[in-house]
Motif scaffolding. Structure first.
Motif, PDB file in Angstrom:
ATOM      1  N   GLY A 196      16.704 -96.387  31.950  1.00  0.00           N
ATOM      2  CA  GLY A 196      16.963 -96.705  30.553  1.00  0.00           C
ATOM      3  C   GLY A 196      18.184 -97.597  30.451  1.00  0.00           C
ATOM      4  O   GLY A 196      18.267 -98.643  31.110  1.00  0.00           O
ATOM      5  N   HIS A 197      19.166 -97.192  29.659  1.00  0.00           N
ATOM      6  CA  HIS A 197      20.414 -97.941  29.538  1.00  0.00           C
ATOM      7  C   HIS A 197      21.470 -97.490  30.551  1.00  0.00           C
ATOM      8  O   HIS A 197      22.608 -97.967  30.515  1.00  0.00           O
ATOM      9  N   TYR A 198      21.098 -96.586  31.425  1.00  0.00           N
ATOM     10  CA  TYR A 198      22.001 -96.151  32.488  1.00  0.00           C
ATOM     11  C   TYR A 198      21.803 -97.011  33.731  1.00  0.00           C
ATOM     12  O   TYR A 198      20.732 -97.583  33.948  1.00  0.00           O
ATOM     13  N   HIS A 199      22.841 -97.066  34.549  1.00  0.00           N
ATOM     14  CA  HIS A 199      22.724 -97.635  35.891  1.00  0.00           C
ATOM     15  C   HIS A 199      23.169 -96.557  36.878  1.00  0.00           C
ATOM     16  O   HIS A 199      24.282 -96.042  36.789  1.00  0.00           O
ATOM     17  N   GLN A 220       9.821 -90.971  41.282  1.00  0.00           N
ATOM     18  CA  GLN A 220       8.576 -90.465  40.692  1.00  0.00           C
ATOM     19  C   GLN A 220       8.576 -90.642  39.169  1.00  0.00           C
ATOM     20  O   GLN A 220       7.832 -89.953  38.479  1.00  0.00           O
ATOM     21  N   ARG A 221       9.421 -91.537  38.647  1.00  0.00           N
ATOM     22  CA  ARG A 221       9.587 -91.668  37.198  1.00  0.00           C
ATOM     23  C   ARG A 221       8.238 -91.840  36.495  1.00  0.00           C
ATOM     24  O   ARG A 221       7.349 -92.524  36.986  1.00  0.00           O
ATOM     25  N   ASN A 222       8.153 -91.180  35.332  1.00  0.00           N
ATOM     26  CA  ASN A 222       6.942 -91.161  34.507  1.00  0.00           C
ATOM     27  C   ASN A 222       5.767 -90.488  35.212  1.00  0.00           C
ATOM     28  O   ASN A 222       4.631 -90.606  34.769  1.00  0.00           O
ATOM     29  N   GLN A 223       6.056 -89.811  36.318  1.00  0.00           N
ATOM     30  CA  GLN A 223       5.071 -89.002  37.017  1.00  0.00           C
ATOM     31  C   GLN A 223       5.691 -87.624  37.278  1.00  0.00           C
ATOM     32  O   GLN A 223       6.909 -87.460  37.208  1.00  0.00           O
ATOM     33  N   PRO A 264      18.407 -91.738  24.154  1.00  0.00           N
ATOM     34  CA  PRO A 264      17.272 -90.918  23.704  1.00  0.00           C
ATOM     35  C   PRO A 264      15.937 -91.323  24.321  1.00  0.00           C
ATOM     36  O   PRO A 264      14.955 -90.568  24.232  1.00  0.00           O
ATOM     37  N   GLN A 265      15.889 -92.504  24.947  1.00  0.00           N
ATOM     38  CA  GLN A 265      14.637 -92.934  25.576  1.00  0.00           C
ATOM     39  C   GLN A 265      14.484 -92.376  26.987  1.00  0.00           C
ATOM     40  O   GLN A 265      13.472 -92.618  27.645  1.00  0.00           O
ATOM     41  N   VAL A 266      15.497 -91.668  27.462  1.00  0.00           N
ATOM     42  CA  VAL A 266      15.454 -91.064  28.794  1.00  0.00           C
ATOM     43  C   VAL A 266      15.408 -89.553  28.643  1.00  0.00           C
ATOM     44  O   VAL A 266      16.258 -88.963  27.974  1.00  0.00           O
ATOM     45  N   GLN A 267      14.415 -88.925  29.248  1.00  0.00           N
ATOM     46  CA  GLN A 267      14.287 -87.466  29.185  1.00  0.00           C
ATOM     47  C   GLN A 267      13.821 -86.920  30.532  1.00  0.00           C
ATOM     48  O   GLN A 267      13.082 -87.594  31.248  1.00  0.00           O
ATOM     49  N   ILE A 268      14.261 -85.713  30.819  1.00  0.00           N
ATOM     50  CA  ILE A 268      13.669 -84.945  31.918  1.00  0.00           C
ATOM     51  C   ILE A 268      12.947 -83.781  31.272  1.00  0.00           C
ATOM     52  O   ILE A 268      13.567 -82.918  30.651  1.00  0.00           O
ATOM     53  N   VAL A 278       4.408 -76.606  37.085  1.00  0.00           N
ATOM     54  CA  VAL A 278       4.226 -77.644  38.096  1.00  0.00           C
ATOM     55  C   VAL A 278       5.560 -78.231  38.552  1.00  0.00           C
ATOM     56  O   VAL A 278       5.878 -78.246  39.733  1.00  0.00           O
ATOM     57  N   GLY A 279       6.348 -78.741  37.594  1.00  0.00           N
ATOM     58  CA  GLY A 279       7.603 -79.373  38.004  1.00  0.00           C
ATOM     59  C   GLY A 279       8.269 -80.086  36.850  1.00  0.00           C
ATOM     60  O   GLY A 279       8.309 -79.592  35.727  1.00  0.00           O
ATOM     61  N   TYR A 280       8.766 -81.312  37.129  1.00  0.00           N
ATOM     62  CA  TYR A 280       9.546 -82.065  36.168  1.00  0.00           C
ATOM     63  C   TYR A 280       9.085 -83.512  36.137  1.00  0.00           C
ATOM     64  O   TYR A 280       8.541 -84.036  37.117  1.00  0.00           O
ATOM     65  N   LYS A 281       9.354 -84.163  35.001  1.00  0.00           N
ATOM     66  CA  LYS A 281       9.014 -85.570  34.867  1.00  0.00           C
ATOM     67  C   LYS A 281      10.197 -86.304  34.236  1.00  0.00           C
ATOM     68  O   LYS A 281      10.686 -85.894  33.177  1.00  0.00           O
ATOM     69  N   LEU A 282      10.682 -87.365  34.887  1.00  0.00           N
ATOM     70  CA  LEU A 282      11.692 -88.243  34.311  1.00  0.00           C
ATOM     71  C   LEU A 282      10.964 -89.304  33.505  1.00  0.00           C
ATOM     72  O   LEU A 282      10.256 -90.147  34.058  1.00  0.00           O
ATOM     73  N   ILE A 283      11.100 -89.248  32.191  1.00  0.00           N
ATOM     74  CA  ILE A 283      10.451 -90.201  31.304  1.00  0.00           C
ATOM     75  C   ILE A 283      11.439 -91.288  30.932  1.00  0.00           C
ATOM     76  O   ILE A 283      12.523 -91.014  30.411  1.00  0.00           O
ATOM     77  N   VAL A 284      11.078 -92.532  31.238  1.00  0.00           N
ATOM     78  CA  VAL A 284      11.938 -93.687  30.947  1.00  0.00           C
ATOM     79  C   VAL A 284      11.132 -94.663  30.116  1.00  0.00           C
ATOM     80  O   VAL A 284      10.096 -95.135  30.573  1.00  0.00           O
TER      81      VAL A 284
END
Length: 225
Positions: A134-137, A168-171, A209-213, A219-225
């Motif tokens: 997202g807006h992070y580096h 695995q972002r968005n997965q 706000p556009q970045v979420q875990i 099952v697990g976790y998803k990093l949504i970007v």
């Protein structure tokens, strides 16, 4: 032949472990305190570090933190009689890869060493140094997360977990996979430790706000970007 740096202040135990590892084909560097162990690490760049937590001069946690300043990849196994959740979380946070409670069997130690050595062959990076989230580096080698000019330092374990989420972002990143990869097994105890680190990463990433875990139940976790 893999080289093991063994740091154990209990001399009788240290010599038994050293001799057992050598019989099984490992080259072993042995130190009786953390300062001596760190000097051997710098001089010889071993393939894996096995360190007692409670040691004179430099304890195992402080040793791991110092090692991680120069080498984010070498596997570190802690030997300890302590098993409180806070101690285990702190050990992983400072860069430990595994935790073996005393008393332990030599065979179990060797299995864990070999598993970490095999895993480490695939861990050393091919990813860029700075990863956009997202807006992070995210600067993985330096273990820092930057947002609008503000840098947040991360622990070794936090950086390792965020790197896997990014890859695995968005997965879905399966919970059992990350536990086996970073914690060595998917026990309930390690699962609680993983939950702590996920909570911390969410806090670090809350300003965009556009970045979420998100949790994927069961099952697990998803990093949504």
């Amino acid at each position: 032949m893999a080289t093991v740096l063994l740091i154990e202040d209990e001399l009788s135990l240290g010599l038994i472990v050293r001799d057992s590892l050598e019989v099984r084909g490992f080259a072993v560097l042995y130190a009786a305190d953390g300062e001596e162990g760190y000097a051997l690490f710098v001089a010889h760049a071993p393939d894996v570090v096995v360190a007692d937590v409670m040691m004179p001069k430099l304890d195992g946690f402080s040793l791991a933190a110092r090692i991680r300043q120069t080498d984010p990849y070498v596997p570190i196994i802690f030997l300890t009689a302590r098993s409180q959740t806070a101690d285990v979380v702190r050990g992983f946070e400072l860069g430990g890869n595994d935790y073996l409670k005393k008393p332990f069997s030599i065979d179990e130690l060797i299995v864990r060493i070999q598993a970490l050595l095999n895993r480490n062959q695939t861990v050393r990076p091919t990813t860029p140094d700075r990863l956009p989230i997202g807006h992070y580096h995210f600067d993985y080698p330096k273990q820092k997360l930057a947002f609008n000019g503000k840098e947040t330092p991360m622990s070794h374990r936090e950086a390792e977990l965020l790197k896997r989420l990014y890859e695995q972002r968005n997965q879905v990143l399966e919970r059992s996979v990350v536990l086996l990869d970073l914690w060595g097994d998917d026990s309930f105890f390690n699962g609680r430790s993983l939950d702590v680190f996920i909570t911390r990463l969410r806090r670090y990433l809350k300003d965009d706000p556009q970045v979420q875990i998100v949790n994927v139940r069961g099952v697990g976790y998803k990093l949504i970007v």
